[in-house]
Design a protein around this motif. Structure first.
Motif, mmCIF file in Angstrom:
data_model
loop_
_atom_site.group_PDB
_atom_site.id
_atom_site.type_symbol
_atom_site.label_atom_id
_atom_site.label_comp_id
_atom_site.label_asym_id
_atom_site.label_seq_id
_atom_site.Cartn_x
_atom_site.Cartn_y
_atom_site.Cartn_z
ATOM 1 N N GLY A 65 9.663 6.412 1.650
ATOM 2 C CA GLY A 65 8.312 6.461 2.184
ATOM 3 C C GLY A 65 7.990 7.793 2.817
ATOM 4 N N MET A 66 6.890 7.787 3.569
ATOM 5 C CA MET A 66 6.395 9.025 4.158
ATOM 6 C C MET A 66 5.554 8.715 5.389
ATOM 7 N N SER A 67 5.338 9.744 6.179
ATOM 8 C CA SER A 67 4.353 9.652 7.252
ATOM 9 C C SER A 67 2.960 9.747 6.651
ATOM 10 N N SER A 68 2.020 9.023 7.260
ATOM 11 C CA SER A 68 0.647 9.025 6.782
ATOM 12 C C SER A 68 -0.297 8.873 7.975
ATOM 13 N N LEU A 69 -1.376 9.616 7.955
ATOM 14 C CA LEU A 69 -2.314 9.617 9.072
ATOM 15 C C LEU A 69 -2.923 8.242 9.315
ATOM 16 N N ALA A 70 -3.183 7.490 8.245
ATOM 17 C CA ALA A 70 -3.782 6.164 8.382
ATOM 18 C C ALA A 70 -3.414 5.350 7.160
ATOM 19 N N SER A 71 -3.461 4.022 7.297
ATOM 20 C CA SER A 71 -3.121 3.151 6.173
ATOM 21 C C SER A 71 -3.934 1.868 6.245
ATOM 22 N N ALA A 72 -3.930 1.149 5.131
ATOM 23 C CA ALA A 72 -4.645 -0.125 5.041
ATOM 24 C C ALA A 72 -3.854 -1.091 4.178
ATOM 25 N N SER A 73 -3.839 -2.362 4.592
ATOM 26 C CA SER A 73 -3.191 -3.433 3.835
ATOM 27 C C SER A 73 -3.512 -4.756 4.518
ATOM 28 N N LEU A 74 -3.437 -5.843 3.752
ATOM 29 C CA LEU A 74 -3.567 -7.186 4.314
ATOM 30 C C LEU A 74 -4.823 -7.356 5.181
ATOM 31 N N LYS A 315 -1.771 -7.091 -13.712
ATOM 32 C CA LYS A 315 -1.076 -6.280 -12.716
ATOM 33 C C LYS A 315 -0.913 -7.096 -11.442
ATOM 34 N N SER A 316 0.235 -6.904 -10.787
ATOM 35 C CA SER A 316 0.523 -7.720 -9.605
ATOM 36 C C SER A 316 0.069 -7.078 -8.311
ATOM 37 N N GLY A 317 -0.314 -5.783 -8.333
ATOM 38 C CA GLY A 317 -0.777 -5.148 -7.115
ATOM 39 C C GLY A 317 -0.976 -3.662 -7.281
ATOM 40 N N PHE A 318 -1.417 -3.017 -6.182
ATOM 41 C CA PHE A 318 -1.847 -1.626 -6.258
ATOM 42 C C PHE A 318 -1.296 -0.804 -5.096
ATOM 43 N N LEU A 319 -0.828 0.404 -5.418
ATOM 44 C CA LEU A 319 -0.456 1.410 -4.432
ATOM 45 C C LEU A 319 -1.481 2.529 -4.506
ATOM 46 N N MET A 320 -1.976 2.990 -3.359
ATOM 47 C CA MET A 320 -3.046 3.993 -3.345
ATOM 48 C C MET A 320 -2.732 5.121 -2.372
ATOM 49 N N CYS A 321 -3.083 6.352 -2.787
ATOM 50 C CA CYS A 321 -2.927 7.532 -1.945
ATOM 51 C C CYS A 321 -4.149 8.430 -2.085
ATOM 52 N N PRO A 322 -5.178 8.212 -1.275
ATOM 53 C CA PRO A 322 -6.283 9.180 -1.239
ATOM 54 C C PRO A 322 -5.889 10.403 -0.398
ATOM 55 N N CYS A 323 -6.570 11.509 -0.650
ATOM 56 C CA CYS A 323 -6.295 12.751 0.067
ATOM 57 C C CYS A 323 -6.697 12.646 1.540
ATOM 58 N N ILE A 324 -5.902 13.228 2.410
ATOM 59 C CA ILE A 324 -6.184 13.224 3.843
ATOM 60 C C ILE A 324 -7.514 13.913 4.162
ATOM 61 N N LEU A 353 -2.595 1.196 0.991
ATOM 62 C CA LEU A 353 -3.213 2.522 0.942
ATOM 63 C C LEU A 353 -2.667 3.361 2.087
ATOM 64 N N GLY A 354 -2.317 4.612 1.786
ATOM 65 C CA GLY A 354 -1.919 5.562 2.817
ATOM 66 C C GLY A 354 -2.445 6.937 2.464
ATOM 67 N N TYR A 355 -2.857 7.703 3.468
ATOM 68 C CA TYR A 355 -3.466 9.002 3.197
ATOM 69 C C TYR A 355 -2.419 10.072 2.912
ATOM 70 N N SER A 356 -2.765 10.946 1.956
ATOM 71 C CA SER A 356 -1.830 11.873 1.330
ATOM 72 C C SER A 356 -2.075 13.310 1.748
ATOM 73 N N GLY A 357 -0.994 14.079 1.834
ATOM 74 C CA GLY A 357 -1.096 15.510 2.065
ATOM 75 C C GLY A 357 -1.132 16.316 0.778
ATOM 76 N N GLY A 358 -1.279 15.663 -0.346
ATOM 77 C CA GLY A 358 -1.287 16.277 -1.683
ATOM 78 C C GLY A 358 -0.873 15.204 -2.663
ATOM 79 N N GLU A 359 -1.713 14.896 -3.621
ATOM 80 C CA GLU A 359 -1.511 13.727 -4.465
ATOM 81 C C GLU A 359 -0.702 14.080 -5.717
ATOM 82 N N LEU A 360 0.255 13.235 -6.040
ATOM 83 C CA LEU A 360 1.079 13.380 -7.237
ATOM 84 C C LEU A 360 0.746 12.215 -8.158
ATOM 85 N N CYS A 361 0.104 12.503 -9.288
ATOM 86 C CA CYS A 361 -0.306 11.414 -10.167
ATOM 87 C C CYS A 361 -0.449 11.919 -11.591
ATOM 88 N N PRO A 362 0.124 11.200 -12.557
ATOM 89 C CA PRO A 362 -0.012 11.613 -13.957
ATOM 90 C C PRO A 362 -1.443 11.434 -14.457
#
Length: 384
Positions: A65-74, A315-324, A353-362
């Protein structure tokens, strides 16, 4: 479904065992399947207090995992949270590793050795990877992604650069099984009957300048000239005076001309010769467009991403990383993007969902192949 997602979170910052118990009560480890991987997003204060390390160390499966400024779930959102999603399966195998501290001279070898360790751990070709890289002032996120890409033979990677509590990036951390640091990359491989889908949405069309220019001089992530004109001069002709005060608020849209969608990048630094250090690769021959980011565009692109996610079948669920940057530029209503995610996804599928310091996505090219890309300003997601 090949993989099941379960999500848990805690707001307990100080009491290590209380926080762990809250996570265990929600996850119900006795109900997990044979193979399980944990994905953790944490505000840095949970790292400072030791809670993040304690939870990732004591859980009976690998956690990255990683540190993230803010997150959302549940159905809940905010900054002072630790969120954990587990991927659990009877027939999809996972293997998690971390690199040693990355150095300018040794980061490529570090990724190569970590890849070999992880690949040996699953014993079969990896289908994809999830990874979290450190924020480094010496090694660009793109360079770390290139090192992973080379080591893996271009296995699709979804993940993020760690983010901190503000844009100084002084408190960014990666996490692996109780080990927390600011200079190691962590990633996990998955093999088996798993078919991830990736979503990338950056800037609305109406926020992109119609002018397109050909990149005529560049090297790696350094952009020097477009249309044979110094890049800053080209921008001035369009009425854009880019300087250090607003460099991270002007998206640079790069079309790699391989059939994949353009990538939004930030300008990270200026050099004396007038060239710009960009967040990702800016190859000669690619097309450059300029854009702008605003609150309406941020919320619009988030909804577009959610439309794409909800259209994914089986699909059983989603992981999200928007830019900080998106979170910061929504001020004073910084939680609106997370609120929109909760409104659309709560009760439909597990999500984190957790905010990203730079997104890695294909991104997918015309031939159907995935190309690993580094992004800025972007809402990225992985549907599993």
């Amino acid at each position: 479904m090949a993989v099941t997602l379960r999500v848990a979170f805690t707001e307990e910052i100080d009491e290590l065992d209380v926080a762990l118990e809250e996570i265990l009560d929600q996850l119900k480890p006795e109900e997990l399947k044979e193979h399980t991987l944990g994905i953790l997003y944490s505000h840095f204060e949970f790292i400072e207090s030791g809670v993040a390390a304690h939870i990732s160390r004591e859980l009976p499966f690998d956690v990255i995992g990683m540190s993230s400024l803010a997150s959302a779930s549940l159905g809940d959102k905010g900054s002072y949270r630790l969120t954990l999603t587990v991927l659990t399966s009877d027939d999809v195998h996972f293997a998690a590793v971390s690199t040693p501290s990355l150095s300018v001279d040794g980061y490529q070898q570090a990724f190569a050795e970590a890849w070999q360790e992880a690949a040996a751990g699953i014993g079969a070709p990896a289908r994809f990877a999830i990874g979290f890289f450190p924020f480094s002032r010496d090694i660009a996120g793109q360079e770390m992604l290139d090192a992973f890409d080379e080591a893996s033979g271009h296995v699709p990677l979804w993940g993020s650069i760690a983010s901190g509590s503000d844009m100084t990036y002084s408190d960014c951390y990666t996490i692996h099984n109780g080990n927390v640091g600011q200079s190691s990359a962590v990633f996990a491989l998955a093999e088996g009957a798993i078919e991830p889908e990736f979503v990338v949405t950056s800037i609305p069309e109406r926020n992109i300048y119609e002018h397109k220019a050909v990149i005529t001089k560049s090297q790696g992530c350094v952009l020097s000239e477009v249309n044979d004109v110094p890049v800053l001069d080209y921008m001035r002709k369009l009425g854009i005076l880019l300087d250090q005060s607003d460099q991270t608020t002007i998206p640079l849209l790069v079309d790699y001309r391989d059939g994949s969608q353009p990538v939004a990048l930030a300008a990270y630094a200026f050099f004396d010769d007038g060239s710009i250090l960009c967040g990702g690769v800016v190859p000669q021959g690619a097309l450059l467009s300029l854009g702008e980011i605003d609150s309406q565009g941020i919320l619009e692109t988030a909804q577009t991403s959610l439309d794409k996610l909800l259209a994914c079948s089986d699909k059983s669920g989603f992981l999200m990383c928007p830019c900080i940057t998106r979170f910061i530029m929504l001020a004073p209503r910084q939680e609106d993007e997370m609120a929109g995610v909760i409104e659309r996804l709560e009760g439909k599928a597990p999500y984190m969902l957790g905010y990203s310091g730079g997104e890695l996505c294909p991104v997918k090219a015309e031939d159907g192949s995935w190309h690993n890309r580094f992004h800025n300003f972007t809402f990225t997601a992985c549907a599993l």
